[in-house]
Design an enzyme around this catalytic site. Structure first.
Site, PDB file in Angstrom:
ATOM      1  N   LEU A  27      -7.805  17.174 -33.876  1.00 19.45           N
ATOM      2  CA  LEU A  27      -7.985  16.201 -33.244  1.00 19.45           C
ATOM      3  C   LEU A  27      -6.973  16.676 -31.801  1.00 19.45           C
ATOM      4  CD1 LEU A  27      -8.199  13.240 -35.536  1.00 19.45           C
ATOM      5  CD2 LEU A  27     -10.146  14.419 -34.178  1.00 19.45           C
ATOM      6  N   GLU A  28      -7.430  16.507 -30.884  1.00 19.49           N
ATOM      7  CA  GLU A  28      -6.459  16.843 -29.603  1.00 19.49           C
ATOM      8  C   GLU A  28      -6.710  15.913 -28.615  1.00 19.49           C
ATOM      9  OE1 GLU A  28      -4.348  17.267 -26.171  1.00 19.49           O
ATOM     10  OE2 GLU A  28      -6.471  18.084 -25.788  1.00 19.49           O
ATOM     11  N   LEU A  29      -5.376  14.707 -28.794  1.00 15.75           N
ATOM     12  CA  LEU A  29      -5.755  13.257 -27.639  1.00 15.75           C
ATOM     13  C   LEU A  29      -4.464  12.670 -26.755  1.00 15.75           C
ATOM     14  CD1 LEU A  29      -6.495  11.575 -31.696  1.00 15.75           C
ATOM     15  CD2 LEU A  29      -7.965  12.649 -29.761  1.00 15.75           C
TER      16      LEU A  29
END
Length: 254
Positions: A27-29
């Site tokens: 996840l790149e949030l």
């Protein structure tokens, strides 16, 4: 394996669904990255970079350096430089060669950013330049490059990702105070430290709870792993670690 780039809410939902079949996720949030300027830094070198990295892609960048932490004794000079540079930025069509700040992605996002600006003023942040008013002579979803000062950790503009051309200047009293303010966030994606003493900058960089730190203007390197701590995500992109996210380990025993 599921790789997702987007909001914290979106990433949370992806994790929930992926867990039902025990899928791994990367996840790149979101981000609310701090740009820490130590008291020996050269402001003439720092400030153009600080404005550029807060307004990059009109602020629609997860790793944008949207919090500028400066010694309280240097606040006036920083404000003056930020105002001059931000007001010099040319707004216009993305295809025009002279454009430095383009429009936001949609009317909804423009209105969302304007809401952040209005609420920051209501909470007591001091508007240095910009604001939520319409931008004359433009056709599109524009927000003027906006700079706030006297931002504190209790304010929404410190805590929430605006995703627009808005910079929050936050004064600090000493190095420990700077680290405390920088780390007071649910995010931990990017960051920056400036000092004429490289070892001093490296020491502060090591104390920041964030996945990447630019030291004295260091540039983005696609060979370096990219990803965040805390609610900025899980896993890494780019470099060897980015490839390893998609691999499984097998042991053969004889």
């Amino acid at each position: 394996m599921v790789s997702f780039t987007g909001s914290v809410a979106g990433g949370t939902r992806v994790s929930e669904v992926a867990s039902k079949t025990v899928k791994r996720v990367a996840l790149e949030l979101g981000g609310k990255s701090a740009n820490v300027v130590l008291d020996d830094a050269d402001l003439e070198e720092v400030m153009p970079h600080a404005i550029q990295w807060s307004m990059i892609n009109s602020g629609q960048t997860c790793s944008a350096l949207t919090r500028l932490l400066v010694p309280r004794s240097q606040l006036e000079g920083v404000e003056r430089a930020a105002k001059e540079i931000a007001e010099s930025l040319a707004l216009g069509h993305p295809d025009d060669e002279g454009t430095q700040v383009g429009p936001l992605v949609s009317a909804a996002q423009r209105d969302r950013v304007r809401g952040f600006i209005d609420r920051a003023i209501a909470e007591g942040a001091r508007l240095v330049t910009g604001g939520s008013g319409s931008v004359d002579g433009t056709s599109g979803y524009f927000v003027r490059p906006t700079v706030f000062s006297d931002v504190t950790t209790e304010m929404e503009i410190h805590r929430e990702e605006v995703f627009g051309p808005v910079l929050a200047i936050e004064p600090y009293d000493d190095e420990d105070d700077a680290v405390r303010i920088a780390n007071d966030s649910i995010y931990g994606l990017g960051g920056s430290v400036w000092s004429k003493d490289p070892e001093r900058a490296r020491s502060i960089a090591g104390r920041l709870r964030t996945g990447q730190v630019m030291v004295n203007g260091g540039q983005f390197n696609p060979n370096a792993p990219f990803g965040g701590y805390k609610q900025s995500g899980i896993g890494r992109e780019f470099g060897t670690l980015g490839l390893e996210e998609f691999l499984e380990t097998k042991a053969l025993m004889y």
